[in-house]
Design an enzyme around this catalytic site. Structure first.
Site, PDB file in Angstrom:
ATOM      1  N   GLY A 172      -7.767  -3.549  15.777  1.00 61.92           N
ATOM      2  CA  GLY A 172      -7.819  -4.679  16.909  1.00 61.92           C
ATOM      3  C   GLY A 172      -6.312  -5.587  16.708  1.00 61.92           C
ATOM      4  N   LYS A 220       1.068  -1.291  -0.135  1.00 59.45           N
ATOM      5  CA  LYS A 220      -0.263   0.068  -0.108  1.00 59.45           C
ATOM      6  C   LYS A 220       1.087   1.270  -0.553  1.00 59.45           C
ATOM      7  CE  LYS A 220      -3.605   0.293   1.724  1.00 59.45           C
ATOM      8  NZ  LYS A 220      -5.131   0.827   3.183  1.00 59.45           N
ATOM      9  N   LEU A 268      -8.004 -10.092  15.177  1.00 59.61           N
ATOM     10  CA  LEU A 268      -9.463  -9.868  16.140  1.00 59.61           C
ATOM     11  C   LEU A 268      -9.922  -8.155  15.906  1.00 59.61           C
ATOM     12  CD1 LEU A 268      -7.937 -11.629  19.291  1.00 59.61           C
ATOM     13  CD2 LEU A 268      -9.154 -12.571  17.455  1.00 59.61           C
ATOM     14  N   ASP A 291      26.614   9.120 -37.493  1.00 61.56           N
ATOM     15  CA  ASP A 291      28.076   9.092 -38.103  1.00 61.56           C
ATOM     16  C   ASP A 291      29.179   9.050 -37.141  1.00 61.56           C
ATOM     17  OD1 ASP A 291      29.675   9.249 -41.386  1.00 61.56           O
ATOM     18  OD2 ASP A 291      30.121   7.425 -40.049  1.00 61.56           O
ATOM     19  N   LYS A 294      20.071   7.667 -38.130  1.00 55.98           N
ATOM     20  CA  LYS A 294      21.452   7.181 -37.770  1.00 55.98           C
ATOM     21  C   LYS A 294      22.075   7.989 -38.202  1.00 55.98           C
ATOM     22  CE  LYS A 294      24.160   2.887 -38.394  1.00 55.98           C
ATOM     23  NZ  LYS A 294      25.443   3.825 -38.469  1.00 55.98           N
ATOM     24  N   GLY A 312      -1.651  -1.943  14.997  1.00 51.58           N
ATOM     25  CA  GLY A 312      -1.206  -0.700  14.717  1.00 51.58           C
ATOM     26  C   GLY A 312      -2.721   0.408  14.051  1.00 51.58           C
ATOM     27  N   SER A 313      -3.801  -0.325  13.722  1.00 46.61           N
ATOM     28  CA  SER A 313      -4.960   0.219  12.746  1.00 46.61           C
ATOM     29  C   SER A 313      -5.926  -0.064  14.472  1.00 46.61           C
ATOM     30  CB  SER A 313      -5.367  -0.601  12.000  1.00 46.61           C
ATOM     31  OG  SER A 313      -7.019  -0.132  11.554  1.00 46.61           O
ATOM     32  N   GLU A 365      23.091   8.838 -42.611  1.00 46.80           N
ATOM     33  CA  GLU A 365      23.534   7.817 -42.419  1.00 46.80           C
ATOM     34  C   GLU A 365      23.316   6.822 -42.565  1.00 46.80           C
ATOM     35  OE1 GLU A 365      26.024   5.962 -39.769  1.00 46.80           O
ATOM     36  OE2 GLU A 365      27.177   5.010 -41.209  1.00 46.80           O
TER      37      GLU A 365
END
Length: 825
Positions: free
Chosen positions: A183, A59, A145, A535, A533, A180-181, A679
């Site tokens: 639960g 993420k 959980l 030279d 091209k 960390g969010s 060329e």
């Protein structure tokens, strides 16, 4: 935003460019991108064992997480970008809409690279890739959980204790992680004997059983209407197609919270809360890693993590190490060379170092003499037990085939660097090796899959050890704090205007991609882009923090030869590796290869300065191989071209540009090239990737004039007033079986060039002609030379006997090797 905050770093031997280090990713706390990268670098020793071998879904918050009122834009990313470093391991998963390639975070460098991409959250499934590349069975169970409205961490902790009791009864140890969010996640290690469906079924029945016993506290259904004032036990994340935030990953929340492993004692705290990055780092620095047993059980860690992730215990007779960190040896360091009959016969050279066997695959084995070098490709570190391994690895397993010990013994090292190892092997008495002094020299790439040359040293002297015995492997040093804006070069370096050839960038270990000769009818259609091209001669240019390095197609450093091109750093927006052609222009502004000859083969600073003033050059850029340390070579041509055009900015006084593409169809573009005195064209498939050192039909050169690169095999002596000079050069073209003679060329050979050539050819003199067949008329007064010099001629047509009609010398091609010369159409 500090666009200039960037830094070239090396992480455990992997080089990468870090950018925008001062960008604020978490506005509420001021945490910058540099601090995010530092977090992942420091947490890697405990995080890598938990994610190794698993596909990583990211993420990403490219512009930061924003605030609660104005959240930043976020997106999920599964596919590994084509410009990712080639050392990032990957795995492929077949989805309903086709295969997707995922990165695998097997080391600290990969975690740092993901953080550089602003991948704040790292999500992984509960299974790892098998050695054959297919998804394996789960090696752990996870239960999420998730508190519903009116519930919090305290209630999640209560449910966690109930789940723990059931898992204990099943013989499974549970490891809690505050997410960390909202639960808590609970993990338990498995033996890999069950499928993902079977594990999901068990987890679902566990959740239902607890729901039945505690209906007022627990719910097992996802229906939102049932979740108020309850804790959901989400068992579905055991599905093979689902992922969970990895332990120790940051979260994209307003503050930098972490999916933090916790002790069960901590879950008893009524004030239990989520932890932030600095708190987690402090815990780990203090030796607290509550989830370590899960990481060790799931994948192992340390230098043998890759070895373990590529092999399945019980499915292969290969030894499984007792410790993922290797085992310290006693006495003189040992080596083994094993004969490996896999898909192709090759030899594996393994040298004991830091408790493991550093390993290289050598297709042709140890060189028999100092006159040749053999390719060696570095592979993953192997355990010490591999010193005596012999057996047959079954089909379907990594490295399938028979393996025997060719020779083994001890060795002494004289030098051990990242790019060069010099050592003396002493084989077993009566063995095939004896005593031999060797050197391994890295030529391309880094780490696993890097390419080396194995060279047999001429001197069979006593090895002199210039280094102390290897010390035991130590944990990685703490990552330094990210640089401040004042410590990083700004976008327009103040020294750019006075850049000189003394400002030399990092070496370039790639060769440019080459075109095949062709005709206009081969490239009709919209699948092709048309370039002019030029030279001139090819140059790869690297810009690194304002420093510049120029390298020819043969890998020869040309930085000092073209000091007037040092300004390339001023016209590129940042560090890059670009491909182009350097040309000299005549009075009409047309490329003149003859003029360019006056800039070649000069070594004295005074001569170089005079030539630069008399014959100015221009560097035409047409491709980009790397931007800010990240390869772009696997991107299609059209994407690389877009990147190059955005990267380039024209500046007065800097002889570097990106010429526009030719317009119209092939015939119209060729006619325009003729009018401009060019060329011809180079046609490139729009979808083609850049293949360094490869002559590919994805690039086709369409010439207007008939020119041909040739190998010089000698010269005819001048007569009369030209005695002691070159009358004509004798030239040929490599073909199967040797060098085919294609004639003599004297017209166009300038006096000054001839004087230099005769000196070089006399140094290469040999008694016999290097050609397959030479007419008697050209043999009488010939001086033969070893065919090492390449030049170019133009001519009218080929005769029936294969000799060039009316050839005219155009000059030496010091940027070409004899083996590069092919017959033009």
């Amino acid at each position: 935003m500090a666009e200039g905050a960037r830094q070239l770093v090396e992480v455990d031997g992997r080089r990468m460019r870090l950018t925008n280090l001062d960008k604020v990713m978490y506005p509420e706390t001021g945490m910058t991108k540099g601090e995010v990268i530092a977090y992942y670098a420091e947490i890697a020793p405990v995080m890598v064992p938990l994610v190794t071998g698993r596909p990583v879904t990211r993420k990403r918050w490219v512009e930061g997480v924003g605030t609660a009122d104005a959240p930043g834009q976020v997106f999920f990313e599964k596919n590994l970008a084509e410009h990712a470093p080639d050392w990032v391991r990957s795995g492929v998963i077949q989805h309903s809409d086709g295969p997707k390639t995922y990165p695998i975070a097997d080391d600290r460098a990969t975690l740092v690279w993901l953080a550089q991409q602003a991948s704040l959250e790292v999500h992984v499934p509960q299974w790892r890739f098998r050695p054959d590349g297919a998804p394996g069975t789960p090696d752990r169970m996870v239960l999420d959980l998730d508190p519903g409205p009116g519930m919090g961490l305290a209630e999640c902790a209560e449910v966690a204790r109930l789940v723990r009791a059931i898992l204990d009864g099943m013989g499974l140890e549970a490891f809690p992680v505050t997410s960390g969010s909202k639960g808590i996640h609970l993990y338990a290690a498995l033996d890999g004997a069950q499928t993902s469906q079977q594990v999901s079924d068990v987890a679902r029945e566990l959740a239902r059983a607890l729901e039945a016993d505690h209906p007022d506290l627990i719910v097992s259904s996802m229906r939102k209407s049932l979740r108020a004032s309850r804790v959901l036990i989400d068992w579905s994340q055991n599905n093979a197609n689902k992922t969970t935030i990895a332990p120790y990953s940051l979260r994209g929340r307003p503050t930098p919270t972490v999916a933090a492993p916790r002790t069960w004692e901590e879950l008893d705290d009524p004030d239990l809360r989520h932890l932030e990055a600095h708190e987690v780092l402090a815990r780990v620095a203090g030796g607290l890693d509550p989830i370590a047993p899960l990481g060790a059980a799931a994948a192992g860690s340390g230098p043998l993590a890759t070895y373990l992730s590529m092999r399945e215990s019980g499915a292969t007779p290969e030894p499984m190490p007792s410790s993922p960190w290797g085992a310290a040896g006693e006495g003189a360091p040992r080596f083994v060379i094993q004969e490996h009959h896999a898909r192709r016969l090759h030899y594996d050279l393994r040298l004991e170092r830091d408790g493991v066997l550093k390993s290289w695959a050598v297709p042709k084995g140890v060189p028999e003499s100092a006159d040749r070098n053999n390719l060696a490709v570095q592979t993953e570190d192997h355990p010490m037990e591999y010193l005596v391994f012999e057996g047959t690895i079954p089909a379907g397993q990594y490295g399938a085939g028979s393996m025997t010990v060719w020779d083994t013994g001890t060795y002494q090292s004289e030098k051990w660097r990242d790019d060069e190892v010099i050592f003396t092997l002493t084989g077993r008495p009566g063995g095939p090796l004896g005593r031999v002094r060797l050197a391994l020299i890295r030529t391309q790439g880094e780490g696993e899959k890097s390419q080396w040359l194995l060279h047999r040293m001429k001197e069979q002297q006593e090895a002199r050890s210039h280094e102390a015995p290897p010390a035991p492997a130590a944990p990685p040093a703490p990552t330094p704090a990210p640089p401040t804006a004042a410590e990083v070069a700004p976008e327009e370096p103040p020294w750019a205007a006075r850049a000189t050839a003394a400002s030399v960038a990092e070496p370039i270990d790639l060769s440019p991609m080459l075109a095949v000769p062709g005709a206009a009818g081969l490239v009709d259609g919209d699948d092709w882009a048309l370039e002019w091209k030029w030279d001139g001669i090819r140059l790869l240019a690297r810009v690194d923090d304002g420093a510049v390095r120029l390298v020819s197609r043969k890998g020869i450093d040309q930085t000092a030869t073209y000091p007037d091109l040092a300004g390339v750093a001023r016209v590129l927006r940042g560090d890059a590796l670009v491909d182009g052609e350097v040309v000299a222009l005549d009075e009409r502004g047309r490329p003149d290869f003859g003029l360019l000859q006056q800039r070649m083969n000069l070594t004295r600073p005074r001569e170089i300065a005079a030539a630069a003033k008399a014959v100015p050059v221009v560097l035409h850029l047409f491709d980009v191989l790397e931007i800010a340390g990240v390869s772009t070579m696997d991107e299609p041509y059209t994407r690389r071209r877009e990147r190059l055009e955005r990267l380039f900015r024209r500046r007065d006084g800097v002889p570097v540009d990106v010429p526009p593409l030719a317009e119209g169809d092939v015939d119209a573009a060729l006619e325009e090239a003729r009018r401009l005195g060019l060329e011809g064209l180079v046609a490139k498939r729009r979808r083609s990737r850049y293949r360094p050192g490869v002559r590919s039909d994805d690039w086709v050169k369409l010439k207007l004039s008939r020119t041909q690169e040739v190998v010089i095999g000698g010269y005819r002596k001048g007569v009369g007033g030209r005695e002691g000079r070159i009358r004509s050069l004798l030239v040929g073209i490599p073909e199967e079986g040797g060098l085919r003679y294609v004639g003599r060329v004297g017209s166009g050979l300038r006096e000054r060039d001839a004087e230099r050539l005769i000196a070089r050819l006399d140094e290469l003199a040999q008694p016999e002609p290097p050609f397959l067949d030479v007419p008697a008329t050209d043999v009488r007064d010939a001086v033969w030379a070893r065919p090492e010099l390449v030049g170019e001629m133009e001519f009218g047509e080929w005769t029936r006997t294969g000799v060039a009609r009316h050839p005219r010398w155009r000059g030496l091609r010091p940027d070409k090797r004899p083996e590069d010369v092919v017959l033009e159409s």
